[in-house]
Write a protein that holds these residues in place. Sequence first.
Motif, PDB file in Angstrom:
ATOM      1  N   ALA A  23      53.699  44.734  47.035  1.00  0.00           N
ATOM      2  CA  ALA A  23      52.919  45.190  47.846  1.00  0.00           C
ATOM      3  C   ALA A  23      52.577  46.310  46.397  1.00  0.00           C
ATOM      4  O   ALA A  23      51.140  46.465  45.941  1.00  0.00           O
ATOM      5  N   VAL A  24      53.446  47.203  45.789  1.00  0.00           N
ATOM      6  CA  VAL A  24      53.287  48.251  44.809  1.00  0.00           C
ATOM      7  C   VAL A  24      52.477  47.190  43.676  1.00  0.00           C
ATOM      8  O   VAL A  24      51.934  47.823  43.007  1.00  0.00           O
ATOM      9  N   VAL A  25      52.929  46.325  43.066  1.00  0.00           N
ATOM     10  CA  VAL A  25      52.737  45.943  41.949  1.00  0.00           C
ATOM     11  C   VAL A  25      50.942  45.077  42.411  1.00  0.00           C
ATOM     12  O   VAL A  25      50.516  45.417  41.143  1.00  0.00           O
ATOM     13  N   VAL A  85      48.897  48.490  42.041  1.00  0.00           N
ATOM     14  CA  VAL A  85      48.725  48.568  41.162  1.00  0.00           C
ATOM     15  C   VAL A  85      47.991  48.187  40.161  1.00  0.00           C
ATOM     16  O   VAL A  85      47.123  48.273  39.355  1.00  0.00           O
ATOM     17  N   ALA A  86      48.087  46.880  40.174  1.00  0.00           N
ATOM     18  CA  ALA A  86      46.613  45.881  39.044  1.00  0.00           C
ATOM     19  C   ALA A  86      46.147  45.402  39.475  1.00  0.00           C
ATOM     20  O   ALA A  86      44.725  44.570  39.228  1.00  0.00           O
ATOM     21  N   LEU A 133      42.642  44.837  37.232  1.00  0.00           N
ATOM     22  CA  LEU A 133      42.514  43.308  37.136  1.00  0.00           C
ATOM     23  C   LEU A 133      40.656  42.692  37.463  1.00  0.00           C
ATOM     24  O   LEU A 133      40.093  42.323  36.839  1.00  0.00           O
ATOM     25  N   LEU A 134      40.371  44.123  38.918  1.00  0.00           N
ATOM     26  CA  LEU A 134      38.910  43.458  38.721  1.00  0.00           C
ATOM     27  C   LEU A 134      37.920  44.700  38.034  1.00  0.00           C
ATOM     28  O   LEU A 134      36.730  43.960  38.186  1.00  0.00           O
TER      29      LEU A 134
END
Length: 55
Positions: free
Chosen positions: A42-44, A47-48, A52-53
Amino acid sequence: MPNKPLHPRAPDALSFRIGRWAEASATGWGLAALVAIVVLLAVVTLVAWPVLLAH
């Protein structure tokens, strides 16, 4: 064919089964590891996601 597990489970075990081909059960450290993995994923993801967006 009887549906008996090969190894007896602890009464407080968490069991998960998908059909006839996948079954898992966990107690103690297994449950703690499962929670840690879910939190880490969930944390990754959180953060990512903005990175990515942006592309």
